[in-house]
Design a protein around this motif. Structure first.
Motif, PDB file in Angstrom:
ATOM      1  N   LEU A 123     -58.826  53.801  51.712  1.00 33.37           N
ATOM      2  CA  LEU A 123     -58.523  53.295  53.044  1.00 33.37           C
ATOM      3  C   LEU A 123     -57.065  53.533  53.414  1.00 33.37           C
ATOM      4  CD1 LEU A 123     -60.347  49.820  53.090  1.00 33.37           C
ATOM      5  CD2 LEU A 123     -61.144  51.973  54.073  1.00 33.37           C
ATOM      6  N   GLU A 124     -56.831  53.789  54.687  1.00 32.72           N
ATOM      7  CA  GLU A 124     -55.466  53.870  55.191  1.00 32.72           C
ATOM      8  C   GLU A 124     -54.997  52.455  55.523  1.00 32.72           C
ATOM      9  OE1 GLU A 124     -55.449  56.498  58.505  1.00 32.72           O
ATOM     10  OE2 GLU A 124     -56.096  58.244  57.350  1.00 32.72           O
ATOM     11  N   ALA A 125     -53.769  52.138  55.133  1.00 34.56           N
ATOM     12  CA  ALA A 125     -53.170  50.818  55.386  1.00 34.56           C
ATOM     13  C   ALA A 125     -54.100  49.686  54.979  1.00 34.56           C
ATOM     14  CB  ALA A 125     -52.790  50.693  56.864  1.00 34.56           C
ATOM     15  N   PRO A 126     -54.528  49.644  53.711  1.00 38.43           N
ATOM     16  CA  PRO A 126     -55.439  48.569  53.293  1.00 38.43           C
ATOM     17  C   PRO A 126     -54.771  47.200  53.376  1.00 38.43           C
ATOM     18  CG  PRO A 126     -54.611  49.772  51.389  1.00 38.43           C
ATOM     19  CD  PRO A 126     -54.155  50.523  52.590  1.00 38.43           C
ATOM     20  N   GLU A 127     -55.558  46.201  53.781  1.00 30.73           N
ATOM     21  CA  GLU A 127     -55.101  44.816  53.827  1.00 30.73           C
ATOM     22  C   GLU A 127     -55.841  44.049  52.733  1.00 30.73           C
ATOM     23  OE1 GLU A 127     -56.231  43.591  57.701  1.00 30.73           O
ATOM     24  OE2 GLU A 127     -55.244  45.292  58.684  1.00 30.73           O
ATOM     25  N   PHE A 128     -55.212  43.005  52.225  1.00 34.02           N
ATOM     26  CA  PHE A 128     -55.797  42.259  51.119  1.00 34.02           C
ATOM     27  C   PHE A 128     -56.111  40.824  51.524  1.00 34.02           C
ATOM     28  CE2 PHE A 128     -53.528  45.756  49.233  1.00 34.02           C
ATOM     29  CZ  PHE A 128     -54.368  46.179  48.216  1.00 34.02           C
ATOM     30  N   VAL A 129     -57.110  40.249  50.865  1.00 33.82           N
ATOM     31  CA  VAL A 129     -57.436  38.839  51.055  1.00 33.82           C
ATOM     32  C   VAL A 129     -56.227  38.011  50.644  1.00 33.82           C
ATOM     33  CG1 VAL A 129     -58.924  36.964  50.230  1.00 33.82           C
ATOM     34  CG2 VAL A 129     -59.901  39.226  50.691  1.00 33.82           C
ATOM     35  N   ASN A 130     -55.934  36.984  51.400  1.00 30.34           N
ATOM     36  CA  ASN A 130     -54.781  36.133  51.090  1.00 30.34           C
ATOM     37  C   ASN A 130     -54.837  35.629  49.656  1.00 30.34           C
ATOM     38  OD1 ASN A 130     -53.682  36.369  53.631  1.00 30.34           O
ATOM     39  ND2 ASN A 130     -54.649  34.505  54.425  1.00 30.34           N
ATOM     40  N   GLY A 131     -53.741  35.822  48.941  1.00 32.06           N
ATOM     41  CA  GLY A 131     -53.645  35.339  47.572  1.00 32.06           C
ATOM     42  C   GLY A 131     -54.217  36.274  46.533  1.00 32.06           C
ATOM     43  N   SER A 132     -54.746  37.437  46.950  1.00 29.60           N
ATOM     44  CA  SER A 132     -55.332  38.386  46.000  1.00 29.60           C
ATOM     45  C   SER A 132     -54.570  39.708  46.036  1.00 29.60           C
ATOM     46  CB  SER A 132     -56.805  38.642  46.336  1.00 29.60           C
ATOM     47  OG  SER A 132     -57.343  39.656  45.507  1.00 29.60           O
ATOM     48  N   ARG A 133     -54.397  40.290  44.882  1.00 26.12           N
ATOM     49  CA  ARG A 133     -53.793  41.619  44.831  1.00 26.12           C
ATOM     50  C   ARG A 133     -54.867  42.692  44.665  1.00 26.12           C
ATOM     51  NH1 ARG A 133     -53.366  44.283  40.088  1.00 26.12           N
ATOM     52  NH2 ARG A 133     -53.995  43.205  38.176  1.00 26.12           N
ATOM     53  N   CYS A 134     -56.143  42.265  44.609  1.00 29.99           N
ATOM     54  CA  CYS A 134     -57.245  43.204  44.367  1.00 29.99           C
ATOM     55  C   CYS A 134     -58.225  43.294  45.530  1.00 29.99           C
ATOM     56  CB  CYS A 134     -58.018  42.801  43.112  1.00 29.99           C
ATOM     57  SG  CYS A 134     -57.116  42.997  41.568  1.00 29.99           S
ATOM     58  N   GLN A 135     -58.643  42.167  46.069  1.00 29.70           N
ATOM     59  CA  GLN A 135     -59.717  42.157  47.057  1.00 29.70           C
ATOM     60  C   GLN A 135     -59.246  42.715  48.396  1.00 29.70           C
ATOM     61  OE1 GLN A 135     -61.195  38.014  46.895  1.00 29.70           O
ATOM     62  NE2 GLN A 135     -63.093  38.903  46.127  1.00 29.70           N
ATOM     63  N   VAL A 136     -59.827  43.854  48.774  1.00 28.40           N
ATOM     64  CA  VAL A 136     -59.453  44.519  50.017  1.00 28.40           C
ATOM     65  C   VAL A 136     -60.176  43.843  51.177  1.00 28.40           C
ATOM     66  CG1 VAL A 136     -59.480  46.691  51.293  1.00 28.40           C
ATOM     67  CG2 VAL A 136     -59.038  46.698  48.825  1.00 28.40           C
ATOM     68  N   ALA A 137     -59.405  43.437  52.189  1.00 29.65           N
ATOM     69  CA  ALA A 137     -59.966  42.726  53.334  1.00 29.65           C
ATOM     70  C   ALA A 137     -60.221  43.631  54.525  1.00 29.65           C
ATOM     71  CB  ALA A 137     -59.039  41.589  53.751  1.00 29.65           C
TER      72      ALA A 137
END
Length: 265
Positions: A123-137
């Protein structure tokens, strides 16, 4: 009214020309309709702008290579294709997804599961679930199979828009040698970034467990990389190809004779 012989001949000539023009116009119309129903509708459905020509394998700093049965041979994809065994499919009725281990394991032990690793990679410019360094939001995918740009948003109703495809489908792999691999080797095959690409959900469903003989990405610009990647995966895990599959791969690679295998780096 009296008509001279010369006038009669001129009138007949004009009539013949009119019929010829009408016949030519009819052939053009019928030819256009035939092209549309046989091929044109599919061409028109393809993206008008060139889609991606390749997809990444590893991302520096946080992705690690997965140990395969052997290293991907470097060199021309067509030459490596010639080294693969050619056989028919084995029985499919013994296939079970569980033979490849739990879905989306953290095989490379970087602390994140494979699905989120691939989303973050592709993904371009991936965002993450708050508090996670793994789960892509969320993020945007420049999708390789269709060539279109697809937004991704994590959620029960939206996540399926982007799916993680096994380039060599696990069902196809099972019928072409994977059943002889160890359980750990099958786990690695199912979670190897070389064999995984984030793609359009409907395109992934359309592909299902097809090989190159029965399905190719609609985005023609990606086909050389796609076929080379399948060859690379099959070489790395000692899988074979069917005669029809090999011919389809050779046909694609004939349009890009310089195509190399995809070696994880």
């Amino acid at each position: 009214m009296t008509v001279t012989w010369a006038e009669f001949r001129r009138a007949r000539r004009r009539s013949r020309q009119a019929w010829l023009l009408l016949a030519a116009a009819s052939l053009t119309v019928f030819g256009g309709l035939a092209w549309f129903f046989l091929a044109g509708q599919f061409s028109l459905a393809e993206p008008q702008t060139a889609g991606p020509r390749e997809a990444p394998v590893l991302a520096d700093g946080w992705m690690k290579p997965v140990e395969s049965v052997r290293a991907v041979p470097a060199g021309g994809a067509a030459a490596v294709l010639e080294t693969l065994a050619v056989k028919g499919r084995s029985a499919k009725d013994t296939y079970d997804r569980s033979a490849f281990g739990q879905a989306w394991l953290d095989v490379d032990r970087n602390g994140c599961d494979t699905r989120n690793d691939i989303l973050r990679r592709d993904l371009e410019a991936p965002e993450f679930v708050n508090g996670s360094r793994c789960q892509v939001a969320g993020g945007t995918l420049r999708e390789p199979y269709t060539g279109y740009e697809i937004p991704f948003r994590r959620g029960a109703e939206t996540s399926a828009a982007v799916q993680i495809d096994h380039v060599v489908a696990l069902g196809d792999a099972w019928q072409k040698g994977a059943r002889q691999l160890t359980a750990q080797q099958r786990e690695h095959l199912a979670n190897d970034p070389l064999n995984l690409i984030a793609v359009d959900g409907p395109a992934n469903q359309d592909k299902s467990a097809s090989d190159a003989a029965t399905w190719l990405p609609p985005n023609k610009a990606f086909r050389c990389h796609y076929v080379a990647r399948q060859i690379s995966v099959k070489a790395a895990y000692r899988l074979w190809v069917t005669p029809a599959e090999k011919e389809a791969m050779k046909r694609i690679l004939a349009s890009c004779p310089g195509q190399q295998t995809i070696v994880p780096r």
